[in-house]
Design an enzyme around this catalytic site. Structure first.
Site, PDB file in Angstrom:
ATOM      1  CG  HIS A   1      -1.846   1.102   1.348  1.00  0.00           C
ATOM      2  ND1 HIS A   1      -1.816   2.013   2.383  1.00  0.00           N
ATOM      3  CD2 HIS A   1      -2.871   1.490   0.551  1.00  0.00           C
ATOM      4  CE1 HIS A   1      -2.792   2.898   2.227  1.00  0.00           C
ATOM      5  NE2 HIS A   1      -3.447   2.603   1.130  1.00  0.00           N
TER       6      HIS A   1
ATOM      7  CG  HIS B   1      -3.393   9.025  -0.765  1.00  0.00           C
ATOM      8  ND1 HIS B   1      -4.227   9.903  -0.106  1.00  0.00           N
ATOM      9  CD2 HIS B   1      -4.058   7.853  -0.796  1.00  0.00           C
ATOM     10  CE1 HIS B   1      -5.331   9.289   0.250  1.00  0.00           C
ATOM     11  NE2 HIS B   1      -5.264   8.036  -0.155  1.00  0.00           N
TER      12      HIS B   1
HETATM   13  O1  G3P Z   1      -6.528   1.761  -3.008  1.00  0.00           O
HETATM   14  C1  G3P Z   1      -6.711   0.975  -1.875  1.00  0.00           C
HETATM   15  C2  G3P Z   1      -6.635   1.932  -0.781  1.00  0.00           C
HETATM   16  O2  G3P Z   1      -5.386   2.519  -0.950  1.00  0.00           O
HETATM   17  C3  G3P Z   1      -7.729   2.950  -0.855  1.00  0.00           C
HETATM   18  O3  G3P Z   1      -7.531   3.914   0.043  1.00  0.00           O
HETATM   19  O4  G3P Z   1      -7.071   6.240   0.498  1.00  0.00           O
HETATM   20  O5  G3P Z   1      -5.253   4.582   0.796  1.00  0.00           O
HETATM   21  O6  G3P Z   1      -5.987   5.208  -1.484  1.00  0.00           O
HETATM   22  P1  G3P Z   1      -6.405   5.030  -0.053  1.00  0.00           P
HETATM   23 CA    CA Z   2      -4.942   3.741  -2.990  1.00  0.00          CA
END
Ligand code: G3P
Ligand code: CA
Length: 312
Positions: A32, A74
């Site tokens: 992530h 992000h």
């Molecule tokens: O894309 C999966 C997850 O990353 C979604 O949440 O806000 O971390 O992009 P975010």
């Molecule tokens: Ca994401």
């Protein structure tokens, strides 16, 4: 019994006999924002660390510069994870925020990427830059060449409606970059993810991509509104927030029955629900009791350890 009720009752019956079980199938570790638990998110260093920890996919959240370059970031703004306010103090909009869509790539290169969260990598360093999507791909493909592994990418179109309003070619540029680096067809080692169903449908119908797509799901109301069969008409996977599965574990079986993989987000060592002793116990439950196909994790080494426990 209504048609819908019969559909779900038959799924329950089939699930009881293990007909939709993916037990034994390889679970995928999705880093992530890279190994963002250890290094500032969306930096080449964080991607390389995630690769070395055994991730199967590296995630890139995407934003776009004024000169149409996709960068890995992000937020739609630069405020939280860069030193933009120090480098370009006069470039904020009326809302007080700094948008990558107002900067050229050359200007973005002058910024430093910073840690977002406290008690992680020290924030006040000038070690990291914001990578472009092309650089992220070159890193992953370069490591694939040097290690012989085949790690995929997992780009997310963040806030496509914002870029539409800005008249920036967000989706089209993504598909062009992916084609340039050989991501082609339904077997390519990639998922393109997005929260917006209409953006994903546009990729499929308007841009005619055949690449694997993943529908992000923020809550069970959204999932119920869309329905598994409709999602399966344009996507190959869903990415529900973890609580969707806690609230409705049958979600996984139902998605599998519709032909959808399930990749929930986000496992984090520092944020574990009270029901679990630690993030490893949480991941064991999701991976092997709820039978998810993989998940997003800030510490890819911890998910790798849990996945490997089953191989011993
Ligand atoms: O894309 C999966 C997850 O990353 C979604 O949440 O806000 O971390 O992009 P975010
Ligand atoms: Ca994401």
């Amino acid at each position: 019994m209504t048609g819908n009720k019969m559909f779900y009752a038959s799924l329950t019956f089939m699930a009881a006999f293990g007909l939709f079980s993916t037990a034994g199938a390889e679970k995928v570790i999705i880093a992530h924002r890279g190994a963002s638990g250890y290094l500032p998110e969306h930096t080449l260093a964080a991607y390389a660390m995630a690769y070395a920890m055994g991730a199967n996919f590296i995630e890139q959240d995407l934003a776009m510069t004024r000169d149409h370059v996709l960068i890995c970031l992000h937020d739609s703004t630069l405020d939280a994870t860069t030193d933009v306010a120090e480098v370009f103090p006069d470039r904020k909009r009326a809302d007080g925020k700094y948008y990558p869509a107002d900067f050229t790539l050359e200007e973005i290169r002058r910024l430093h990427a910073r840690e977002r969260l406290p008690r992680r990598f020290p924030r006040e360093t000038r070690l990291f830059q914001i990578p472009t999507l092309e650089e992220a791909i070159q890193l992953v493909q370069g490591l694939n060449a040097s290690t012989g592994r085949d790690v995929g990418i997992y780009p997310e179109l963040k806030d496509p409606s914002f870029y539409k309003d800005e008249a920036l070619p967000f989706e089209q540029t993504l598909l062009e970059v992916l084609a340039k680096y050989g991501y082609d067809g339904p077997d390519a080692n990639i998922y393109i993810q997005c929260f917006s169903p209409s953006a994903l449908m546009r990729l499929r119908e308007e841009f005619k991509t055949t690449l694997p797509l993943m529908q992000l799901i923020s809550d069970n109301k959204m999932l119920e509104g869309l329905g598994y069969e409709k999602i399966a008409g344009y996507a190959q996977a869903i990415g529900p927030e973890k609580k969707c599965i806690e609230e409705n574990p049958a979600l996984v079986t139902q998605a599998h029955a519709a032909g959808l993989k399930v990749h929930p987000y986000t496992f984090r060592k520092e944020f574990v629900p009270k029901a679990y002793a630690d993030v490893k116990e949480e991941m064991r439950t999701f991976l092997f009791k709820y039978d998810i196909d993989g998940g997003f994790i800030d510490q890819p080494d911890l998910m790798k350890a849990v996945v490997d426990e089953q191989k011993q």
